[in-house]
Write an enzyme that holds these catalytic residues in place. Structure first.
Site, PDB file in Angstrom:
ATOM      1  N   SER A  33       0.573  -1.050   0.006  1.00  0.00           N
ATOM      2  CA  SER A  33      -0.059   0.050   0.156  1.00  0.00           C
ATOM      3  C   SER A  33       0.691   1.361  -0.029  1.00  0.00           C
ATOM      4  CB  SER A  33      -0.782   0.069   1.158  1.00  0.00           C
ATOM      5  OG  SER A  33      -1.240  -1.144   1.778  1.00  0.00           O
ATOM      6  N   ASN A  73      -3.799   6.122  -1.887  1.00  0.00           N
ATOM      7  CA  ASN A  73      -3.361   6.219  -0.594  1.00  0.00           C
ATOM      8  C   ASN A  73      -2.871   7.817  -0.395  1.00  0.00           C
ATOM      9  OD1 ASN A  73      -4.541   4.056   0.841  1.00  0.00           O
ATOM     10  ND2 ASN A  73      -2.721   2.870   0.386  1.00  0.00           N
TER      11      ASN A  73
HETATM   12  N1  3HC Z   1     -21.072 -11.947  -3.042  1.00  0.00           N
HETATM   13  C1  3HC Z   1     -21.215 -11.298  -3.875  1.00  0.00           C
HETATM   14  N2  3HC Z   1     -21.593  -9.807  -3.953  1.00  0.00           N
HETATM   15  C2  3HC Z   1     -21.585  -9.274  -2.741  1.00  0.00           C
HETATM   16  C3  3HC Z   1     -21.492  -9.948  -1.489  1.00  0.00           C
HETATM   17  C4  3HC Z   1     -21.120 -11.582  -1.600  1.00  0.00           C
HETATM   18  N3  3HC Z   1     -20.935 -12.174  -0.519  1.00  0.00           N
HETATM   19  N4  3HC Z   1     -21.475  -9.090  -0.332  1.00  0.00           N
HETATM   20  C5  3HC Z   1     -21.822  -8.090  -0.894  1.00  0.00           C
HETATM   21  N5  3HC Z   1     -21.733  -7.973  -2.333  1.00  0.00           N
HETATM   22  C6  3HC Z   1     -22.182  -6.924  -3.200  1.00  0.00           C
HETATM   23  C7  3HC Z   1     -23.454  -6.547  -2.964  1.00  0.00           C
HETATM   24  O1  3HC Z   1     -24.791  -7.343  -3.742  1.00  0.00           O
HETATM   25  C8  3HC Z   1     -23.763  -5.090  -3.464  1.00  0.00           C
HETATM   26  O2  3HC Z   1     -23.769  -5.095  -4.879  1.00  0.00           O
HETATM   27  P1  3HC Z   1     -24.979  -4.465  -5.834  1.00  0.00           P
HETATM   28  O3  3HC Z   1     -24.968  -3.138  -5.545  1.00  0.00           O
HETATM   29  O4  3HC Z   1     -24.648  -5.127  -7.090  1.00  0.00           O
HETATM   30  O5  3HC Z   1     -26.332  -5.314  -5.220  1.00  0.00           O
HETATM   31  C9  3HC Z   1     -22.206  -4.626  -2.900  1.00  0.00           C
HETATM   32  O6  3HC Z   1     -21.641  -5.823  -2.936  1.00  0.00           O
HETATM   33  C10 3HC Z   1     -22.194  -3.727  -1.782  1.00  0.00           C
HETATM   34  O7  3HC Z   1     -22.335  -4.820  -0.700  1.00  0.00           O
HETATM   35  P2  3HC Z   1     -23.442  -4.284   0.476  1.00  0.00           P
HETATM   36  O8  3HC Z   1     -24.458  -3.512  -0.039  1.00  0.00           O
HETATM   37  O9  3HC Z   1     -23.839  -5.485   1.097  1.00  0.00           O
HETATM   38  O10 3HC Z   1     -22.716  -3.588   1.266  1.00  0.00           O
HETATM   39  P3  3HC Z   1     -22.616  -1.997   1.488  1.00  0.00           P
HETATM   40  O11 3HC Z   1     -23.631  -1.137   0.543  1.00  0.00           O
HETATM   41  O12 3HC Z   1     -22.878  -1.537   3.082  1.00  0.00           O
HETATM   42  O13 3HC Z   1     -21.124  -1.580   1.032  1.00  0.00           O
HETATM   43  C11 3HC Z   1     -18.961  -1.325   1.310  1.00  0.00           C
HETATM   44  C12 3HC Z   1     -20.105  -2.100   1.823  1.00  0.00           C
HETATM   45  C13 3HC Z   1     -18.590  -1.837  -0.220  1.00  0.00           C
HETATM   46  C14 3HC Z   1     -17.882  -1.989   2.044  1.00  0.00           C
HETATM   47  C15 3HC Z   1     -18.764   0.044   1.337  1.00  0.00           C
HETATM   48  O14 3HC Z   1     -19.452   0.407   2.589  1.00  0.00           O
HETATM   49  C16 3HC Z   1     -17.564   0.726   0.774  1.00  0.00           C
HETATM   50  O15 3HC Z   1     -17.320   0.978  -0.223  1.00  0.00           O
HETATM   51  N6  3HC Z   1     -17.105   1.229   1.824  1.00  0.00           N
HETATM   52  C17 3HC Z   1     -15.623   1.968   1.499  1.00  0.00           C
HETATM   53  C18 3HC Z   1     -14.663   0.906   1.361  1.00  0.00           C
HETATM   54  C19 3HC Z   1     -13.324   1.553   1.017  1.00  0.00           C
HETATM   55  O16 3HC Z   1     -13.080   2.793   0.904  1.00  0.00           O
HETATM   56  N7  3HC Z   1     -12.236   0.679   0.736  1.00  0.00           N
HETATM   57  C20 3HC Z   1     -11.065   1.107   0.485  1.00  0.00           C
HETATM   58  C21 3HC Z   1     -10.287   1.141   1.629  1.00  0.00           C
HETATM   59  S1  3HC Z   1      -8.421   1.748   1.318  1.00  0.00           S
HETATM   60  C22 3HC Z   1      -7.678   0.275   1.099  1.00  0.00           C
HETATM   61  O17 3HC Z   1      -8.248  -0.697   0.893  1.00  0.00           O
HETATM   62  C23 3HC Z   1      -6.326   0.476   0.495  1.00  0.00           C
HETATM   63  C24 3HC Z   1      -5.334  -0.038   1.734  1.00  0.00           C
HETATM   64  O18 3HC Z   1      -3.974   0.166   0.939  1.00  0.00           O
HETATM   65  C25 3HC Z   1      -5.420   0.626   2.669  1.00  0.00           C
END
Ligand code: 3HC
Length: 294
Positions: free
Chosen positions: A119, A190
């Protein structure tokens, strides 16, 4: 170059997600973890995600079985020797990463591409520890890997055009949207995200607003899916602390300096969701704000 078999180093939060999407995309996938317990936990995380996917109607049970059949967990590094690409997602520590890449370098055939999911470290530091810096790239995924569409594909000063193109096409084949990045600490996301997250911690330290209101502010005011303190718990406070230290070391700019509250929380084992407690306490549903005595 054709990629048929994928190796993943590390079966934590990121490694298990990468292994899952590789197997989902049809690749024979081997994921290696040093610790058997961590491996089992990671493989279970994959199974749980796929089971939920079946329940949501995103895939069939037969597809889930096929995916799991393509996925092999191991604790032996040598089981990765026949892979065409190996993606490393171990702890954000340069010495550990260099060691594992240098061991693999002696085991893998010439054509194998090495990729790191770092990262914040510069990719060339790891590439230079191998005899294949031309076949070395960064492939930076986002948490949760199976859902987040982005992959940063990082080209170092030594990466060959062919390796970069293969890695870029490979990221696309995983169903992701790749972007091309230079080998600068933090790449694109990042570089911008880390100062924002650290500023949110400073806002808590300075009593700007409550934890919940800072989160609500950014969620409702900017349309972010999660507020910054929820996101910090999600990414892991320990991981953020490692990243901030590396970026501060690289740029020597105050915006990357980890705030004292972050260090204290990490020392106290408040690592966020994975440890059960961070800015929020996850022992209740919905989680409650942790009393940090501020
Ligand atoms: N199988 C298939 N699809 C799934 C699933 C599963 N088990 N679980 C969830 N999904 C799908 C859902 O169906 C939905 O898709 P759709 O819109 O087509 O129906 C999508 O994934 C979103 O899931 P949810 O609706 O259940 O969940 P939320 O809407 O609450 O979203 C989240 C959860 C995606 C984590 C959202 O809150 C988000 O985007 N958060 C921010 C995450 C972020 O910023 N990540 C980056 C972090 S930084 C990083 O990683 C870099 C590192 O270097 C630090």
């Amino acid at each position: 170059m054709e990629i048929k078999k994928v190796g993943v180093l590390g079966c934590g939060l990121m490694g298990s997600g990468i292994a899952q999407i590789a197997a989902q995309a049809g690749y024979e996938t081997v994921v290696r973890e040093v610790d058997d317990e961590v491996l089992k936990k990671g493989l279970k995380r994959i199974e749980d995600f796929l089971t939920k996917g079946v329940q949501k109607g995103k895939l069939t049970e037969a597809q889930m079985t096929e995916i799991l059949d393509r996925l092999h967990g191991t604790t032996k590094l040598s089981d990765l020797a026949s892979c065409d690409i190996i993606i490393e997602a171990v702890v954000e520590n340069i010495e550990v990463k260099k060691q594992v890449f240098s061991e693999l370098d002696g085991m893998c055939p010439e054509h194998t591409i090495f990729a790191t999911n770092t990262s914040s470290l510069t990719v060339i530091e790891m590439a230079a520890a191998t005899k294949r810096p031309d076949r070395f790239v960064g492939l930076h995924f986002f948490n949760p890997v199976p859902i987040m569409k982005l992959v940063e594909v990082v080209r170092t000063v030594s990466t060959s055009q062919e390796t970069f193109d293969t890695a870029f096409a490979f990221a696309k084949s995983l169903g992701k949207e790749p972007i091309a990045c230079k080998d600068r600490s933090g790449f694109v996301v990042n570089l911008l995200l880390v100062p924002y997250l650290l500023d949110a911690i400073r806002a808590v330290e300075n009593g700007v607003a409550s934890v919940e209101d800072i989160d609500k502010g950014m969620q409702l005011g900017c349309g972010y899916p999660m507020g910054p303190l929820t996101l910090l718990d999600f990414v892991g406070l320990d991981t953020t602390y490692y990243i901030a230290n590396i970026m501060f070391e690289e740029y020597r700019e105050a915006k990357y300096a980890p705030p004292p509250l972050l260090r204290k929380m990490v020392l106290a084992g408040l690592h966020g969701r994975k440890s059960g407690k961070g800015f929020y306490d996850y022992s209740t549903d919905p989680p409650k704000v942790t009393d940090l005595g501020l």
